[in-house]
Design an enzyme around this catalytic site. Structure first.
Site, PDB file in Angstrom:
ATOM      1  N   HIS A 272      27.574  58.013 -17.845  1.00  0.00           N
ATOM      2  CA  HIS A 272      26.648  57.901 -16.701  1.00  0.00           C
ATOM      3  C   HIS A 272      26.739  56.491 -16.109  1.00  0.00           C
ATOM      4  O   HIS A 272      26.877  56.332 -14.891  1.00  0.00           O
ATOM      5  CB  HIS A 272      25.215  58.210 -17.137  1.00  0.00           C
TER       6      HIS A 272
ATOM      7  N   ASP B  43      42.907  47.215  12.274  1.00  0.00           N
ATOM      8  CA  ASP B  43      42.821  47.990  11.030  1.00  0.00           C
ATOM      9  C   ASP B  43      42.655  46.974   9.905  1.00  0.00           C
ATOM     10  O   ASP B  43      42.491  45.786  10.167  1.00  0.00           O
ATOM     11  CB  ASP B  43      44.104  48.831  10.822  1.00  0.00           C
TER      12      ASP B  43
ATOM     13  N   TRP C  79      27.844  51.665 -21.472  1.00  0.00           N
ATOM     14  CA  TRP C  79      28.808  51.281 -20.426  1.00  0.00           C
ATOM     15  C   TRP C  79      29.337  49.879 -20.647  1.00  0.00           C
ATOM     16  O   TRP C  79      30.378  49.503 -20.117  1.00  0.00           O
ATOM     17  CB  TRP C  79      28.179  51.404 -19.031  1.00  0.00           C
TER      18      TRP C  79
ATOM     19  N   SER D 139      42.179  48.792  -8.543  1.00  0.00           N
ATOM     20  CA  SER D 139      41.728  49.283  -7.240  1.00  0.00           C
ATOM     21  C   SER D 139      40.806  48.263  -6.571  1.00  0.00           C
ATOM     22  O   SER D 139      40.967  47.942  -5.391  1.00  0.00           O
ATOM     23  CB  SER D 139      41.009  50.620  -7.425  1.00  0.00           C
ATOM     24  N   SER D 140      39.859  47.719  -7.359  1.00  0.00           N
ATOM     25  CA  SER D 140      38.897  46.768  -6.792  1.00  0.00           C
ATOM     26  C   SER D 140      39.586  45.487  -6.335  1.00  0.00           C
ATOM     27  O   SER D 140      39.261  44.942  -5.279  1.00  0.00           O
ATOM     28  CB  SER D 140      37.840  46.392  -7.837  1.00  0.00           C
TER      29      SER D 140
ATOM     30  N   HIS E 269      27.527  39.994 -15.116  1.00  0.00           N
ATOM     31  CA  HIS E 269      26.454  39.548 -14.248  1.00  0.00           C
ATOM     32  C   HIS E 269      26.892  39.403 -12.791  1.00  0.00           C
ATOM     33  O   HIS E 269      26.222  39.936 -11.907  1.00  0.00           O
ATOM     34  CB  HIS E 269      25.718  38.295 -14.722  1.00  0.00           C
TER      35      HIS E 269
ATOM     36  N   GLU F 213      28.991  41.131 -11.427  1.00  0.00           N
ATOM     37  CA  GLU F 213      29.094  42.532 -11.006  1.00  0.00           C
ATOM     38  C   GLU F 213      27.782  43.037 -10.393  1.00  0.00           C
ATOM     39  O   GLU F 213      27.782  43.809  -9.431  1.00  0.00           O
ATOM     40  CB  GLU F 213      29.490  43.404 -12.214  1.00  0.00           C
TER      41      GLU F 213
ATOM     42  N   TYR G  32      25.832  41.388  -8.587  1.00  0.00           N
ATOM     43  CA  TYR G  32      25.790  40.923  -7.202  1.00  0.00           C
ATOM     44  C   TYR G  32      26.908  41.511  -6.370  1.00  0.00           C
ATOM     45  O   TYR G  32      26.808  41.592  -5.149  1.00  0.00           O
ATOM     46  CB  TYR G  32      25.760  39.393  -7.164  1.00  0.00           C
TER      47      TYR G  32
ATOM     48  N   SER H 162      20.725  43.975   6.247  1.00  0.00           N
ATOM     49  CA  SER H 162      20.678  42.923   7.275  1.00  0.00           C
ATOM     50  C   SER H 162      21.171  43.417   8.633  1.00  0.00           C
ATOM     51  O   SER H 162      20.960  42.746   9.644  1.00  0.00           O
ATOM     52  CB  SER H 162      21.520  41.713   6.847  1.00  0.00           C
TER      53      SER H 162
ATOM     54  N   HIS I 106      21.959  35.534 -20.200  1.00  0.00           N
ATOM     55  CA  HIS I 106      20.597  36.086 -20.228  1.00  0.00           C
ATOM     56  C   HIS I 106      20.595  37.537 -20.717  1.00  0.00           C
ATOM     57  O   HIS I 106      19.536  38.101 -20.956  1.00  0.00           O
ATOM     58  CB  HIS I 106      19.879  35.935 -18.879  1.00  0.00           C
ATOM     59  N   HIS I 107      21.786  38.115 -20.845  1.00  0.00           N
ATOM     60  CA  HIS I 107      21.889  39.458 -21.448  1.00  0.00           C
ATOM     61  C   HIS I 107      21.989  39.369 -22.965  1.00  0.00           C
ATOM     62  O   HIS I 107      22.099  40.388 -23.630  1.00  0.00           O
ATOM     63  CB  HIS I 107      23.118  40.180 -20.908  1.00  0.00           C
TER      64      HIS I 107
ATOM     65  N   THR J  67      17.350  34.535  -3.337  1.00  0.00           N
ATOM     66  CA  THR J  67      16.958  35.935  -3.124  1.00  0.00           C
ATOM     67  C   THR J  67      15.651  35.995  -2.336  1.00  0.00           C
ATOM     68  O   THR J  67      15.490  36.820  -1.429  1.00  0.00           O
ATOM     69  CB  THR J  67      16.808  36.673  -4.468  1.00  0.00           C
TER      70      THR J  67
ATOM     71  N   LYS K 146      16.200  35.492   1.332  1.00  0.00           N
ATOM     72  CA  LYS K 146      16.636  36.725   2.002  1.00  0.00           C
ATOM     73  C   LYS K 146      15.451  37.638   2.291  1.00  0.00           C
ATOM     74  O   LYS K 146      15.295  38.141   3.407  1.00  0.00           O
ATOM     75  CB  LYS K 146      17.648  37.461   1.124  1.00  0.00           C
TER      76      LYS K 146
ATOM     77  N   ARG L  42      16.081  52.071 -25.641  1.00  0.00           N
ATOM     78  CA  ARG L  42      17.060  52.756 -24.798  1.00  0.00           C
ATOM     79  C   ARG L  42      18.189  53.300 -25.673  1.00  0.00           C
ATOM     80  O   ARG L  42      18.369  52.881 -26.810  1.00  0.00           O
ATOM     81  CB  ARG L  42      17.611  51.800 -23.732  1.00  0.00           C
TER      82      ARG L  42
END
Ligand code: CU1
Length: 528
Positions: A79, A108, A144, A171-172, A255, A257, A259, A270, A304-305, A330, A333, A452
């Protein structure tokens, strides 16, 4: 099926005589590839969503009802991987393909064939993930994040997952190089960097993040592969390695990722909020700096993880303050979006509803993130449903709501037809209500101690879990309405007017000092 020609017969809209499926396999047109990304993303959203419903069905009651614990873990793993890499990221790459060339006046994407390849790698990566379920031992039930040392003990499904991550990363990276080159080299005359629409800015910075971090993830899973098969001990304490090393490498990718997913969502919002406020975006330059600031800070907060791995207090303090610091750009924004709406001539069509929903709920996710940034609090809440609630406010109410806002906003320009506004508003309110039913209660379950990634739980957590599971099924069913709305718009939607949103173009053409050379600004003709 014939290619769609615009009124001016532009060459990039021809497809060399290929029709049907060959058009889509061989296409180098950024609009076609954008469409492919978006449909792929929706299919993955459904697949990952069904897995979420398996998880929520099992958690409806204490005890084991539907799946065994091993399969439950496989569900949480797939998931997460499918939603992050298959659903959310491709959705925003789809937006990038459709919008960036038009927004900067380029014919293009810079590398049109590479663009085709970037997309067509994805179905193979997704197939590897799905195939891992059919390997001996099934898919890896490792989460994950694929933490060592559990990954070393898994069956062949783990290897397929590692190769899938390699392909997704390729790909990315190729997609990001394409986006970077397009933005930096192919802007129309007069389209300076500080005149670019915010969506383009957010993708410019996101592409840098991707190029910097995807190789790190590839390194982490490659070291896992080497530990599994080639006798290395990167993450094996018995051989002189350290499983915590894996967490450092993973979150150095993981992390930023967050953002990579959030920044393009900020970009879409925006564009949408100014359009429905009939005002220019408030604080454009500060938005650019805030986006850059967030990107830079995202590289120095990864641990922080990992407050619970036993790091020194000085380390905890550093990562705690650095993380709290992200709240500043943040906040800039969020205040800018609110100031854009202030005294605007507001209207509340579906894209604006999703953008405002994003604003409310993403801010809540930001605040629960601030709570979790405090090391002393996080040690209590680590691996509880509070964390699950937090990141679903960021990922679903943040990224997914922004993606819905973007689809409803740009669809009239993409297909030349309007969607059904009444049904769109139904989709928003059902999504909004069921999202909160599903995830708001998970804060309470987490505060009470619900762990979890565990299929069974004590009776005391039953109420929150029941409510959450009911919400999840409502949320899942509501998304079928979205599919219906889009298909209905494509098949029989009313002809979209030249300016679908009164008083505001769906693309911020006012930013262009001169007409862009290659593109008509008119609504494309109807797809036959
Ligand atoms: Cu993080």
């Amino acid at each position: 099926m014939s290619a769609v020609l615009d009124d001016h017969g532009h060459a990039h809209d021809h497809h060399g005589g290929y029709g049907g499926i060959m058009r889509w396999i061989t296409t180098t047109n950024h609009k076609d590839i954008g469409t492919l990304y978006l449909w792929f993303s929706f299919v993955m959203f459904m697949v990952g969503g069904v897995m979420a419903l398996v998880i929520r069905a099992e958690l409806f009651e204490p005890g084991l009802q539907f799946v065994n614990p091993d399969f439950f873990n496989q569900m949480t793993t797939m998931h997460g991987l499918i939603m992050v890499f298959g659903a959310i990221m491709p959705a925003f790459v789809g937006f990038a393909n459709w919008q960036i060339p038009m927004m900067i006046g380029a014919p293009d994407m810079a590398f049109a064939r590479l663009n085709n390849w970037s997309f067509w790698i994805l179905p193979f990566a997704a197939s590897l993930l799905v195939l891992s379920f059919f390997m001996p031992g099934g898919a890896p039930g490792v989460g994950w994040t694929m933490y060592a040392p559990l990954t070393v003990q898994m069956g062949m499904g783990m290897d397929l997952t590692i190769f899938a991550v390699h392909l997704l990363g390729m790909s990315s990276i190729m997609g990001s190089i394409n986006i970077l080159t397009t933005i930096l080299n192919m802007r129309a005359p007069g389209m300076t960097l500080m005149r670019m629409p915010m969506f383009v800015w957010t993708w410019l910075i996101t592409a840098y993040l991707l190029v910097a971090t995807m190789p790190v993830l590839a390194g982490a899973v490659t070291m896992t592969l080497a530990d599994r098969h080639f006798g290395t001990s990167f993450f094996n304490a018995a051989g002189g390695g350290d499983p915590v090393l894996y967490q450092h490498i993973f979150w150095f990718f993981g992390h930023p990722e967050v953002y990579i997913i959030a920044l393009p969502a900020f970009g879409v919002v925006s564009q949408v909020i100014p359009a429905f406020s009939r005002k220019p975006l408030f604080g454009y330059a500060s938005m650019v700096s805030a986006t850059t600031g967030i990107a830079i800070l995202s590289f120095i907060v990864w641990a922080h993880h990992m407050y619970t791995v036993g790091m020194p207090v000085t380390g905890q303090l550093f990562f705690m303050y650095a993380t709290a610091l992200i709240a500043v750009p943040t906040g800039v924004k969020v205040f800018n979006w609110v100031a854009t709406m202030w005294k605007g001539s507001l209207s509340f069509e579906t894209p604006m509803l999703f953008a405002i929903g994003f604003l409310f709920l993403f801010t809540m996710g930001g605040f629960s993130g601030l709570v979790l940034s405090l090391a002393a609090v996080d040690i209590q809440l680590h691996d509880t449903y509070y964390v699950v609630a937090h990141f679903h406010y960021v990922m679903v109410a943040g990224a997914l709501f922004a993606a819905f806002a973007g689809v409803y906003f740009w669809l009239p320009k993409w297909i030349g037809r309007m969607y059904d506004e009444t049904l769109g508003q139904w989709h928003f309110w059902l999504t909004m209500i069921f999202f909160n039913v599903t995830f708001f209660v998970q804060h309470f379950a987490g505060l009470a101690g619900m762990p979890r990634r565990i299929p069974d739980y004590p009776l005391m957590f039953e109420t929150w879990n029941k409510i959450s599971s009911i919400g999840a099924f409502g949320f899942g069913l509501s998304q079928l309405l979205f599919l219906y709305i889009v298909l209905k718009a494509i098949r029989s939607g009313e002809r979209a007017p030249q300016r679908p949103w009164e008083g505001a173009d769906s693309i911020d053409w006012t930013m262009l000092p001169t007409p862009a050379p290659y593109h008509t600004f008119e609504t494309p003709p109807l797809i036959k």
